[in-house]
Design a protein around this motif. Structure first.
Motif, PDB file in Angstrom:
ATOM      1  N   ARG A 114       0.822  -1.199   0.000  1.00 27.32           N
ATOM      2  CA  ARG A 114       0.000   0.000   0.000  1.00 27.32           C
ATOM      3  C   ARG A 114       0.863   1.258   0.000  1.00 27.32           C
ATOM      4  N   ASP A 115       1.955   1.233   0.719  1.00 25.85           N
ATOM      5  CA  ASP A 115       2.829   2.393   0.841  1.00 25.85           C
ATOM      6  C   ASP A 115       4.272   1.931   0.697  1.00 25.85           C
ATOM      7  N   SER A 134       2.217   3.313  -4.458  1.00 23.51           N
ATOM      8  CA  SER A 134       1.699   1.992  -4.090  1.00 23.51           C
ATOM      9  C   SER A 134       1.855   1.058  -5.280  1.00 23.51           C
ATOM     10  N   VAL A 158      -1.214   6.513  -1.708  1.00 21.54           N
ATOM     11  CA  VAL A 158      -1.399   5.136  -1.264  1.00 21.54           C
ATOM     12  C   VAL A 158      -2.776   4.634  -1.673  1.00 21.54           C
TER      13      VAL A 158
END
Length: 241
Positions: A114-115, A134, A158
C-alpha cells in the motif's frame, strides 16, 4: 474512460466494490483477446490498457525474467494520462538489487504494498525513482522460479485493493503468463528451425523422426553452431565436423 480519475492520498476503495462486468467476465474477455489475436505483443498491450483503465491505475506493465533468472526487464507498459513511461529505463535489472524479490510473492503469488515507504531503503529508492506510491504485482512462475510478474502502480498516493480486485488481477496474470510462455516457445522453436536449416545447408546430416526432430537436433545444432562461430577458420570447423 478517457480521463483518469485517480485515488488520492489516504483514499480507501470500498471493500465490497463489484465490477460492472464482474471479474470473471473480465478474465474471460482477456483470454479471448489473447486467444483470437495473432500478434501476442499487440494483444498484451491492449490488455494492459483495458485492465489499467478498468482498475483506474497509473501504470500497468509486465516484467519478464532472463533465461538464467538473474535479471528482469520491463517488456510491456501502459501509462494513464499524465504518467511518465519508465519502460526504457527498466531493462536488465538484477533481481539482487531488490533483495529477496521472489520472497515478496510468498502470499498467494501476490506482492501488495500500500505504501512503498514501508519497504527496505533499497526497494523504496527504486520505486520512488519511478514515482510510485503503491504497487500490486502478481507473479509468473516457471516451476518454483520467478519468471516475471504483472504489475500495477499507483503514482498519486497510497491505495487499498479489494479482495475481488486482487483475485481478478491474479487470474489475469495467470492467463497472461500462459500466453507469454507460449510466445517464448514459438520463438524458441523458430530459432531452432532456423538453426536446423543452417546446419542442413552447411551439409551436416540431421536424422530424426518429425515428432522428435527439434528435440533430438537441438544439441547437435548448438554444438555445430558453437564450433563454426568460435573457430578462426570456417573451413577448419566444417572439416572438423
Amino acid at each position: 474512460m478517457d480521463e483518469a480519475e485517480y485515488s488520492f492520498l489516504g483514499t480507501a476503495i470500498d471493500s465490497e466494490k463489484e465490477f460492472s462486468d464482474g471479474p470473471d467476465n473480465l478474465a474471460r474477455y482477456v483470454f479471448r483477446i489473447l486467444y483470437d489475436m495473432e500478434d501476442i505483443d499487440e494483444a498484451v498491450q491492449m490488455i494492459l490498457e483495458i485492465v489499467g483503465k478498468q482498475f483506474d491505475v497509473s501504470r500497468a506493465y509486465v516484467f519478464e525474467s532472463s533465461e538464467d533468472g538473474e535479471c528482469c526487464s520491463n517488456t510491456y507498459e501502459w501509462c494513464n494520462n499524465g504518467i511518465v513511461p519508465v519502460k526504457e529505463k527498466l531493462q536488465n535489472l538484477a533481481y539482487s538489487q531488490f533483495g529477496d524479490y521472489q520472497n515478496l510473492f510468498k502470499d498467494n503469488s501476490v506482492f501488495y504494498c500500500r505504501d512503498i515507504r514501508t519497504l527496505t531503503r533499497e526497494q523504496t529508492e527504486i520505486f520512488e525513482a519511478q514515482g510510485i506510491s503503491s504497487t500490486l504485482q502478481c507473479a509468473f512462475w516457471n516451476e518454483n522460479n520467478l519468471s516475471g510478474f504483472l504489475g500495477f502502480d499507483e503514482c498519486t498516493g497510497v491505495r487499498l485493493w479489494t479482495k475481488d480486485e486482487v483475485n481478478a488481477l491474479s487470474l489475469i496474470s495467470q492467463i497472461l503468463a500462459t500466453f507469454l510462455q507460449k510466445k517464448k516457445i514459438l520463438e524458441r522453436n523458430k530459432k531452432i528451425e532456423q538453426e536446423l536449416q543452417f546446419v542442413r545447408e552447411a551439409g551436416f546430416p540431421v536424422r530424426c523422426d518429425d515428432n522428435d526432430c527439434h528435440i533430438a537436433a537441438e544439441k547437435s545444432i548448438v554444438d555445430c553452431i558453437h564450433c563454426l562461430t568460435s573457430s578462426g577458420y570456417l573451413e577448419d570447423s566444417i572439416e572438423f565436423e
